[in-house]
Design an enzyme around this catalytic site. Structure first.
Site, mmCIF file in Angstrom:
data_model
loop_
_atom_site.group_PDB
_atom_site.id
_atom_site.type_symbol
_atom_site.label_atom_id
_atom_site.label_comp_id
_atom_site.label_asym_id
_atom_site.label_seq_id
_atom_site.Cartn_x
_atom_site.Cartn_y
_atom_site.Cartn_z
ATOM 1 N N SER A 197 0.707 -1.482 0.139
ATOM 2 C CA SER A 197 -0.257 -0.317 0.358
ATOM 3 C C SER A 197 0.769 1.588 0.128
ATOM 4 O O SER A 197 1.950 0.778 0.303
ATOM 5 C CB SER A 197 -0.612 0.401 1.429
ATOM 6 O OG SER A 197 -1.629 1.475 1.704
ATOM 7 N N TYR A 231 -2.050 -1.214 11.055
ATOM 8 C CA TYR A 231 -2.123 -1.289 9.485
ATOM 9 C C TYR A 231 -0.871 -1.236 8.616
ATOM 10 O O TYR A 231 -0.450 -1.908 7.660
ATOM 11 C CB TYR A 231 -3.267 -0.696 9.206
ATOM 12 C CG TYR A 231 -3.553 -1.453 7.153
ATOM 13 C CD1 TYR A 231 -3.995 -2.260 6.979
ATOM 14 C CD2 TYR A 231 -2.923 -0.015 6.478
ATOM 15 C CE1 TYR A 231 -3.884 -2.428 5.678
ATOM 16 C CE2 TYR A 231 -2.978 -0.237 5.068
ATOM 17 C CZ TYR A 231 -3.595 -1.406 4.477
ATOM 18 O OH TYR A 231 -3.189 -1.768 3.194
ATOM 19 N N LYS A 268 2.020 -4.035 6.390
ATOM 20 C CA LYS A 268 2.603 -3.419 5.448
ATOM 21 C C LYS A 268 3.838 -3.012 5.088
ATOM 22 O O LYS A 268 4.671 -4.154 4.537
ATOM 23 C CB LYS A 268 2.066 -2.855 4.167
ATOM 24 C CG LYS A 268 0.188 -2.715 4.127
ATOM 25 C CD LYS A 268 0.181 -4.656 3.245
ATOM 26 C CE LYS A 268 -0.971 -4.792 3.918
ATOM 27 N NZ LYS A 268 -1.536 -5.289 3.047
HETATM 28 C C1 WQD Z 1 -9.374 9.429 1.192
HETATM 29 C C2 WQD Z 1 -10.037 10.920 0.742
HETATM 30 C C3 WQD Z 1 -10.441 11.409 3.575
HETATM 31 C C4 WQD Z 1 -13.626 9.911 3.956
HETATM 32 C C5 WQD Z 1 -7.257 4.792 2.814
HETATM 33 C C6 WQD Z 1 -5.982 4.107 3.383
HETATM 34 C C7 WQD Z 1 -5.403 3.129 2.438
HETATM 35 C C8 WQD Z 1 -5.999 2.510 1.944
HETATM 36 C C9 WQD Z 1 -7.342 3.212 1.299
HETATM 37 C C10 WQD Z 1 -6.339 0.442 2.160
HETATM 38 C C11 WQD Z 1 -8.906 11.137 2.507
HETATM 39 C C12 WQD Z 1 -11.344 12.084 2.167
HETATM 40 C C13 WQD Z 1 -12.805 9.755 2.857
HETATM 41 C C14 WQD Z 1 -15.452 10.471 4.192
HETATM 42 C C15 WQD Z 1 -13.529 12.093 3.109
HETATM 43 N N1 WQD Z 1 -6.593 1.060 2.247
HETATM 44 N N2 WQD Z 1 -13.120 11.284 3.202
HETATM 45 N N3 WQD Z 1 -14.854 11.903 3.566
HETATM 46 O O1 WQD Z 1 -7.484 7.446 3.858
HETATM 47 O O2 WQD Z 1 -6.695 7.529 1.183
HETATM 48 O O3 WQD Z 1 -6.650 5.791 1.934
HETATM 49 O O4 WQD Z 1 -8.170 3.268 2.462
HETATM 50 O O5 WQD Z 1 -6.336 -0.956 2.186
HETATM 51 O O6 WQD Z 1 -4.062 2.794 3.182
HETATM 52 O O7 WQD Z 1 -5.259 4.439 4.346
HETATM 53 O O8 WQD Z 1 -8.708 6.551 2.009
HETATM 54 O O9 WQD Z 1 -11.350 7.272 0.836
HETATM 55 O O10 WQD Z 1 -10.977 6.984 3.751
HETATM 56 O O11 WQD Z 1 -10.338 8.876 1.717
HETATM 57 O O12 WQD Z 1 -13.452 13.800 3.325
HETATM 58 O O13 WQD Z 1 -16.704 10.287 4.793
HETATM 59 O O14 WQD Z 1 -11.310 11.462 1.281
HETATM 60 O O15 WQD Z 1 -10.143 12.541 4.281
HETATM 61 O O16 WQD Z 1 -8.699 12.757 2.319
HETATM 62 P P1 WQD Z 1 -7.521 6.824 2.008
HETATM 63 P P2 WQD Z 1 -10.146 7.308 1.703
#
Ligand code: WQD
Length: 342
Positions: A126, A151, A155
């Site tokens: 990741s 997590y 990785k």
């Molecule tokens: C994306 C953006 C949030 C939800 C995580 C893990 C990573 C990978 C993928 C793997 C961010 C914003 C989100 C919401 C929002 N995991 N957001 N409102 O955090 O980049 O990555 O998932 O298995 O390891 O860390 O992905 O989709 O949660 O967020 O504003 O309700 O959307 O703050 O900027 P993230 P995400």
């Protein structure tokens, strides 16, 4: 002779899409999944798309005996290892679950590979391994920051294990693929992401809000140092990601890897903000997403996107689908799921 691939976590989001690509490429697929975060019905979706229902074993690969029995029964040529726990927040509250599920399983698999002479593994890593990097875009040489969550740490450790194992046992070759933000669904809308309960990730939250299942999306922070103040990510279509696994597998099976352990970034190389994503989703699907701005989410990084030169040049793989394709496919999938009971 048809080569047989063990796909751990094969009923999950990325595992199911990869299984489809492998079957299309002529491999026989055996899936192992404990169904802790996926549904058995996914096998029907795979069958509808490919005409083939993969053989399925239900167990957790922390169970060494069941794993050994499985490898004894099947003549496996290579493993694609997706099975892992992946919720960042949950890993903070339940670290032992994460270290066990993500690392004991990996070590069991490597032991079993040695015992049964399986020489190749593609491993799910990741972009989390990089933390908030000092320089963008992120290349494979960008140093890892201290992991923000158990997590992310699993990785990082997983990659170290593979590196050390490849040094100690030259017959064991592996490729780690560092995914940026996987989103999207198969164009058939027969498989896609199946979040259980309230989604943590942006895209399922958007689609569920647009579908009326959630009142409002919260945007976590609009005061980041980015063009519109919301956080920037490199979203990649799961079908592009699945194809990259097929390419990495082929590289290993052909012996074309240059090192016993290799690692590649998988992204599009483009960064989009949360607001870019919402506006593009609304435009391409002609639907409205209610949202409000709230505080930043703990542990979130400001911006990250990949330099994908290594994967482009070395693997000969390039992401082909763009943000619009991703967001159209997830809406089609959401509408398909609305009529389903699972
Ligand atoms: C994306 C953006 C949030 C939800 C995580 C893990 C990573 C990978 C993928 C793997 C961010 C914003 C989100 C919401 C929002 N995991 N957001 N409102 O955090 O980049 O990555 O998932 O298995 O390891 O860390 O992905 O989709 O949660 O967020 O504003 O309700 O959307 O703050 O900027 P993230 P995400």
């Amino acid at each position: 002779m048809t080569q047989k691939i063990l796909v751990t976590g094969g009923t999950g989001f990325i595992g199911s899409h990869t299984t489809v690509e492998l079957i299309k490429d002529g491999y026989e697929v055996v899936i192992v999944d404990d169904l802790s975060n996926s549904k058995i019905e996914v096998l029907d979706g795979i069958q509808e798309i490919t005409g083939v229902k993969p053989q399925f074993y239900q167990f957790n690969i922390c169970d060494e005996r069941k794993l050994m029995d499985c490898l004894k029964a099947e003549q496996i040529d290579a493993i694609i290892h997706f099975a892992a726990s992946k919720a960042v927040g949950e890993s903070v509250s339940n670290p032992l679950l994460y270290y066990r599920n993500n690392l004991v399983s990996l070590m069991n698999l490597l032991d079993a590979m040695r015992q049964f002479g399986v020489g190749h593994m593609v491993f799910s890593s990741s972009c989390t391994v990089y933390g908030q990097p000092d320089q963008l875009p992120v290349t494979e040489d960008t140093p890892f920051q201290k992991a923000e969550s158990p997590y992310g740490h699993t990785k990082q450790i997983g990659e170290d294990i593979l590196r050390h194992v490849a040094t100690a046992y030259p017959e064991l070759n592996s490729i780690a693929l560092r995914y940026f933000n996987p989103v999207g669904a198969h164009e058939s809308a027969l498989i896609g992401e199946l979040p259980i309960g309230v989604p943590n990730n942006l895209i399922p939250y958007i689609t569920q809000t647009a579908a009326g299942l959630r009142d409002e999306l919260s945007i976590f922070g609009d005061d980041y140092d980015t063009p519109d103040g919301t956080a920037v990510r490199d979203y990649i279509h799961v079908v592009d990601l699945a194809k990259a696994h097929a390419v990495a597998l082929d590289r290993l099976l052909k012996g074309a890897n240059k090192e016993g352990y290799e690692f590649f970034n998988l992204g599009t190389g483009k960064g989009y903000s949360v607001l870019d994503v919402i506006k593009t989703f609304e435009r391409v699907n002609k639907v409205k997403v209610n949202y409000k701005i709230v505080e930043r989410r703990d542990g979130d990084i400001e911006k990250i996107y990949a330099n994908t030169d290594l994967a482009n040049n070395e693997l000969g793989w390039k992401a082909e689908l763009g943000l619009e394709d991703m967001l159209k496919s997830v809406w089609k999938w959401q509408k398909h799921m609305n009529g389903k009971s699972y």
